[in-house]
Each structure stands twice: as C-alpha cells, then as structure tokens.
Design a protein around this motif. Structure first.
Motif, short mmCIF file in Angstrom:
data_model
loop_
_atom_site.label_atom_id
_atom_site.label_comp_id
_atom_site.label_asym_id
_atom_site.label_seq_id
_atom_site.Cartn_x
_atom_site.Cartn_y
_atom_site.Cartn_z
N GLU A 116 0.81 -1.22 0.00
CA GLU A 116 0.00 0.00 0.00
C GLU A 116 0.85 1.27 0.00
O GLU A 116 0.47 2.27 -0.59
CB GLU A 116 -0.93 0.00 1.23
N HIS A 117 2.00 1.24 0.65
CA HIS A 117 2.72 2.50 0.87
C HIS A 117 4.08 2.60 0.19
O HIS A 117 4.68 3.67 0.21
CB HIS A 117 2.91 2.72 2.37
N ARG A 118 4.58 1.54 -0.39
CA ARG A 118 5.99 1.55 -0.82
C ARG A 118 6.30 2.62 -1.87
O ARG A 118 7.45 3.06 -1.96
CB ARG A 118 6.43 0.18 -1.31
N MET A 119 5.32 3.01 -2.67
CA MET A 119 5.59 3.99 -3.72
C MET A 119 5.49 5.43 -3.23
O MET A 119 5.76 6.37 -3.97
CB MET A 119 4.63 3.78 -4.91
N ARG A 120 5.05 5.62 -2.00
CA ARG A 120 4.94 6.99 -1.47
C ARG A 120 6.31 7.54 -1.13
O ARG A 120 7.19 6.79 -0.70
CB ARG A 120 4.10 6.99 -0.18
N PRO A 121 6.49 8.87 -1.26
CA PRO A 121 7.72 9.45 -0.73
C PRO A 121 7.73 9.26 0.79
O PRO A 121 6.69 9.40 1.43
CB PRO A 121 7.62 10.94 -1.09
N GLY A 122 8.85 8.94 1.36
CA GLY A 122 8.93 8.72 2.82
C GLY A 122 8.06 7.56 3.24
O GLY A 122 7.33 7.64 4.23
N ALA A 123 8.14 6.46 2.48
CA ALA A 123 7.22 5.33 2.70
C ALA A 123 7.45 4.60 4.02
O ALA A 123 6.54 3.93 4.53
CB ALA A 123 7.36 4.34 1.55
N ILE A 143 4.47 2.73 6.36
CA ILE A 143 4.49 1.27 6.43
C ILE A 143 4.56 0.81 7.88
O ILE A 143 3.80 -0.08 8.30
CB ILE A 143 5.68 0.70 5.62
N LEU A 144 5.44 1.42 8.67
CA LEU A 144 5.57 1.01 10.07
C LEU A 144 4.27 1.26 10.84
O LEU A 144 3.84 0.43 11.65
CB LEU A 144 6.74 1.74 10.74
N HIS A 145 3.64 2.41 10.55
CA HIS A 145 2.35 2.69 11.22
C HIS A 145 1.31 1.64 10.83
O HIS A 145 0.55 1.14 11.68
CB HIS A 145 1.84 4.08 10.83
N ALA A 146 1.26 1.31 9.54
CA ALA A 146 0.25 0.34 9.09
C ALA A 146 0.49 -1.03 9.71
O ALA A 146 -0.45 -1.73 10.09
CB ALA A 146 0.28 0.25 7.56
N VAL A 147 1.76 -1.42 9.83
CA VAL A 147 2.07 -2.72 10.44
C VAL A 147 1.64 -2.70 11.91
O VAL A 147 0.99 -3.64 12.40
CB VAL A 147 3.58 -3.05 10.32
N GLN A 148 1.97 -1.62 12.61
CA GLN A 148 1.60 -1.58 14.04
C GLN A 148 0.08 -1.52 14.22
O GLN A 148 -0.45 -2.13 15.14
CB GLN A 148 2.27 -0.41 14.75
N ASP A 149 -0.59 -0.79 13.34
CA ASP A 149 -2.06 -0.75 13.42
C ASP A 149 -2.64 -2.16 13.24
O ASP A 149 -3.63 -2.52 13.88
CB ASP A 149 -2.64 0.19 12.36
N ALA A 150 -2.04 -2.92 12.34
CA ALA A 150 -2.58 -4.25 12.04
C ALA A 150 -2.22 -5.28 13.09
O ALA A 150 -3.03 -6.15 13.43
CB ALA A 150 -2.08 -4.72 10.66
N LEU A 151 -1.00 -5.21 13.63
CA LEU A 151 -0.51 -6.28 14.51
C LEU A 151 -0.35 -5.85 15.97
O LEU A 151 -0.06 -6.67 16.83
CB LEU A 151 0.85 -6.80 14.00
N GLY A 152 -0.48 -4.55 16.24
CA GLY A 152 -0.30 -4.06 17.60
C GLY A 152 1.16 -3.75 17.92
O GLY A 152 1.46 -3.18 18.95
N HIS A 153 2.06 -4.18 17.06
CA HIS A 153 3.49 -3.90 17.23
C HIS A 153 4.17 -4.13 15.88
O HIS A 153 3.53 -4.58 14.93
CB HIS A 153 4.08 -4.81 18.30
N GLY A 174 10.69 -9.54 12.74
CA GLY A 174 10.73 -10.17 11.42
C GLY A 174 10.24 -9.28 10.30
O GLY A 174 10.40 -9.61 9.11
N ALA A 175 9.62 -8.14 10.63
CA ALA A 175 9.13 -7.23 9.58
C ALA A 175 10.25 -6.36 9.04
O ALA A 175 10.12 -5.77 7.96
CB ALA A 175 8.00 -6.35 10.14
N VAL A 176 11.32 -6.26 9.79
CA VAL A 176 12.38 -5.32 9.41
C VAL A 176 13.01 -5.69 8.07
O VAL A 176 13.17 -4.84 7.19
CB VAL A 176 13.46 -5.24 10.52
N ALA A 177 13.35 -6.96 7.90
CA ALA A 177 14.03 -7.36 6.65
C ALA A 177 13.17 -7.14 5.41
O ALA A 177 13.63 -6.52 4.44
CB ALA A 177 14.50 -8.81 6.76
N PRO A 178 11.91 -7.61 5.38
CA PRO A 178 11.12 -7.37 4.16
C PRO A 178 10.85 -5.89 3.89
O PRO A 178 10.83 -5.47 2.73
CB PRO A 178 9.82 -8.14 4.42
#
Ligand code: FES
Length: 178
Positions: A32-39, A43-53, A57-61
């Motif tokens: 969803e966010h990779r093409m945005r400037p300052g993505a 991305i980190l906000h979306a991951v935390q919203d979805a998983l609570g943290h 393991g999310a760092v590498a991808p």
C-alpha cells in the motif's frame, strides 16, 4: 605428512522472520505505501495498526522493499517511542510527558500509575498482560493537562482518583467516559 585440512567456520547471521499470521499484514502495508515518498513511516504505522506492534521479522522485508538497510529501519523504529517491538497488553495507557502536562503534575501521575499497576520505573507491561504503559509527547490536549490516552481514547485533567476509576472500569469491561 598428510595435508592439513583447514576448517573455516562461517558465521551466519540469523535474520528474524515473520510468523505465518504476520506475513499478509506486513505485505499489505508494504504494497500500500511503498511507492509513497517517505514510505517507511506509513508502512511502520500500518504494520503496528494491524498487529499491535512491529515484529522484528518485519524489518528485513520492509528494508528490502524500500532498498534500505535493516539498520536504517531499526534506527527509525528505535527513534520513535510510538513503535512497539512486542505485542501490547489488553489495554494501552499512553501518558503524556510533554511540557504542559509536566507542569500540571504528569510525573506524579505516572508514578501513581506505576504504583497502582505494580510496575517498576522501567517496565511497560503488567505481569497479567492487562495493561501496557507508554510515554507520549503531547496529545494536543494541553489545555486539559495532564492528559492520557486509554485504548486510543483521550482523557484530560487526570487526577490519581480519576486514573484509578478509569483503570478499574477498563479492567472490568465498563465503558469509560472521556
Ligand atoms: S503537553 Fe500533554 S497534551 Fe500537550
């Protein structure tokens, strides 16, 4: 004299991987966010919203998708207090530590909160998994300091007694008024 064979031990770094249930939300956030400037931050906000943290393991991808190093991603994660590396408790209390709240007793409130919840000065999670306590820096509610968020709901003019009532209501599943 026989030939001596030389054993070269290779040191391989173990890169944390995502649990099965975490893969799809992380991939969705990246897509969803990779093409945005300052993505990175979205991305980190979306991951935390979805998983609570943001799992380790999310760092590498994320780094691979943004052509960054894992150290770059770690740097941003550790810079912002907002991001958690472990799942939070059932209820999340975010106590404002910024200037206006400090001037209205935020330190005393935090100390009361820690005592009330049985947390040491550095712990973030109660042993029973009920509460996570985190600092935040201004909730935009300075006129009603000291302020806090409880499960995302903003509360102002928090006294120790109000704090206790909110936490009690929360722990017993009662709706709490802002
Ligand atoms: S300083 Fe606490 S809400 Fe602004």
């Amino acid at each position: 004299m026989g030939k001596r064979s030389r054993h070269i031990e290779s040191v391989t770094e173990v890169v944390p991987v995502l649990d099965a249930g975490q893969v799809a939300p992380v991939e969705a956030a990246i897509a969803e966010h990779r093409m945005r400037p300052g993505a990175l931050l979205p991305i980190l906000h979306a991951v935390q919203d979805a998983l609570g943290h943001v799992p380790e393991g999310a760092v590498a991808p994320i780094a691979a998708a943004l052509n960054m190093t894992r150290a770059d991603v770690h740097g941003v994660l550790s810079f912002y207090h907002h991001f958690r590396s472990a799942p939070p408790g059932r209820h999340v209390l975010q106590l404002c530590r910024a200037e206006a709240c400090q001037s209205m007793g935020a330190r005393g409130l935090e100390s009361h909160a820690r005592t009330r919840l049985g947390l040491s000065a550095t712990a973030h999670h109660t042993d029973d998994g009920q509460f996570t306590v985190e600092p935040v820096y201004c909730l935009g509610n300075c006129a009603l300091s000291p302020a806090m968020l409880l499960d995302g709901q903003l509360h102002g003019r928090i006294t120790p007694a109000r704090f206790d009532a909110l936490v009690h209501a929360c722990a017993h599943g009662v709706e709490h008024a802002a």
